[in-house]
Design a protein around this motif. Sequence first.
Motif, PDB file in Angstrom:
ATOM      1  N   SER A 274      98.977   2.807  51.854  1.00 40.71           N
ATOM      2  CA  SER A 274      98.718   1.388  52.162  1.00 40.71           C
ATOM      3  C   SER A 274      98.097   0.677  50.959  1.00 40.71           C
ATOM      4  O   SER A 274      97.913  -0.540  50.986  1.00 40.71           O
ATOM      5  N   GLY A 277      99.994  -2.268  49.491  1.00 41.14           N
ATOM      6  CA  GLY A 277     100.419  -3.262  50.447  1.00 41.14           C
ATOM      7  C   GLY A 277     100.161  -4.688  49.998  1.00 41.14           C
ATOM      8  O   GLY A 277     100.855  -5.616  50.412  1.00 41.14           O
ATOM      9  N   ASP A 278      99.145  -4.879  49.154  1.00 39.73           N
ATOM     10  CA  ASP A 278      98.874  -6.218  48.627  1.00 39.73           C
ATOM     11  C   ASP A 278      98.300  -6.082  47.228  1.00 39.73           C
ATOM     12  O   ASP A 278      97.838  -5.012  46.816  1.00 39.73           O
ATOM     13  N   MET A 279      98.330  -7.195  46.498  1.00 36.32           N
ATOM     14  CA  MET A 279      97.949  -7.171  45.086  1.00 36.32           C
ATOM     15  C   MET A 279      96.489  -6.798  44.887  1.00 36.32           C
ATOM     16  O   MET A 279      96.143  -6.030  43.991  1.00 36.32           O
ATOM     17  N   GLU A 280      95.593  -7.314  45.721  1.00 36.58           N
ATOM     18  CA  GLU A 280      94.166  -7.073  45.528  1.00 36.58           C
ATOM     19  C   GLU A 280      93.812  -5.601  45.646  1.00 36.58           C
ATOM     20  O   GLU A 280      93.122  -5.034  44.801  1.00 36.58           O
ATOM     21  N   ASN A 281      94.296  -4.949  46.715  1.00 30.97           N
ATOM     22  CA  ASN A 281      94.018  -3.522  46.898  1.00 30.97           C
ATOM     23  C   ASN A 281      94.649  -2.687  45.794  1.00 30.97           C
ATOM     24  O   ASN A 281      94.046  -1.720  45.299  1.00 30.97           O
ATOM     25  N   CYS A 282      95.860  -3.069  45.417  1.00 32.33           N
ATOM     26  CA  CYS A 282      96.570  -2.349  44.361  1.00 32.33           C
ATOM     27  C   CYS A 282      95.822  -2.456  43.031  1.00 32.33           C
ATOM     28  O   CYS A 282      95.630  -1.459  42.329  1.00 32.33           O
ATOM     29  N   LYS A 336     100.430  -8.198  39.388  1.00 33.69           N
ATOM     30  CA  LYS A 336      99.900  -9.542  39.634  1.00 33.69           C
ATOM     31  C   LYS A 336     101.003 -10.586  39.739  1.00 33.69           C
ATOM     32  O   LYS A 336     100.768 -11.683  40.231  1.00 33.69           O
ATOM     33  N   SER A 339     105.419 -10.124  44.470  1.00 38.14           N
ATOM     34  CA  SER A 339     105.017 -10.253  45.878  1.00 38.14           C
ATOM     35  C   SER A 339     104.891  -8.874  46.523  1.00 38.14           C
ATOM     36  O   SER A 339     104.147  -8.700  47.489  1.00 38.14           O
ATOM     37  N   LYS A 340     105.629  -7.894  46.000  1.00 35.18           N
ATOM     38  CA  LYS A 340     105.538  -6.524  46.486  1.00 35.18           C
ATOM     39  C   LYS A 340     105.102  -5.619  45.329  1.00 35.18           C
ATOM     40  O   LYS A 340     105.933  -5.210  44.507  1.00 35.18           O
ATOM     41  N   PRO A 341     103.809  -5.291  45.267  1.00 29.77           N
ATOM     42  CA  PRO A 341     103.308  -4.460  44.159  1.00 29.77           C
ATOM     43  C   PRO A 341     104.015  -3.127  44.017  1.00 29.77           C
ATOM     44  O   PRO A 341     104.122  -2.595  42.910  1.00 29.77           O
TER      45      PRO A 341
END
Length: 360
Positions: A274, A277-282, A336, A339-341
Amino acid sequence: MEINFSRTVGQAFARSFFTQAVRNQAFPHAILVHGMPGLGQSALLLDLADILLCESADVKPCHSCPGCLERKHRKSDRLTYLFPLEKKAQESEDIRVADMLAKIEILEKNPYALFKFEKEFLSIAQIRELQTRLGFADPATRRRVVLIFGAEYMPLPSANAFLKLLEEPPPNVHFLLSTESRSSLMPTILSRCIQAGLTPLDTSEMEAGAKAARQWSDAGFIPEFLALSEGSLGNYLELSLQSGEGDLQEAGRFVSASVSPDWEVFSAYLEETSAFGDMENCARLLRLVLALIRYHHARDGERPETSLQDTLASLGELPDLRRYALFVERTLAAVKGYSKPSIAAMTNYLEYEMEVHTPS
């Protein structure tokens, strides 16, 4: 005279130098505090502002004189903050004021907070506004202090305007600047500032700082992050606030999958995790992986902390750690803009594998 630094951790040389300057009533009209991120530039500037604005002759800050009380209640017109701001904030007074107040609030809560001023700058309008404010202020004997954070984000027009202030400083004004990139400042500005370089904290200072920081943040104490913070309390707090022990395990899984020469292994990892799933977590995960790489490289074959051995095991098998670090850096930059890291990660993984297995 007793001089107290309530926020600054370590940095004995800088604290001693400025203590003597205050005691000798010879505090410079302009100082520049520099060093790698998170060593305490902001903390030291805030401490010095408290000390300089205090009117006590015995203890600074005394917390009870008019200067200290004004500072405590944020009603002091003798203290000015300057931060780099985004273009939209520069163009709107309401947004500019709100942005400045938000940054002040962050620093007052956590003086080791790390700011990323990538799209922000100190405009010539901000410098001219400062000139006007200082010009109309009462040049009485009470000191005035200007705190300038991120001084390296001062474009040439702003720097030239600020230089005039340094060349002919108003009476009783002290300019306190901080920077993480001293080489980015104009040499003429550097020559007019007393410079204080901060150094990485040693192990005991980091441990003491991590405990003291509990008054500033809600971060739990994670010993593993001390080893990964490179002597920077700011780095430690950012890791602790944004990450946890589970992130260390996730970083280990990412490294294990991404060093595999089988693209299906990495693809399966991206589908299962997971974290992408989004840029910030990645981005948080990849920054942690880079910290692990730097830690592994710095140890140069020495055994890592026991709790980090499993996480770092895969890095020890890499024939070219530098090339792998570049892959992680490129992936961090790429996610960054996607839309899909996971797509960005897979693309960079395939490019990295091609580089590794292409004869030079």
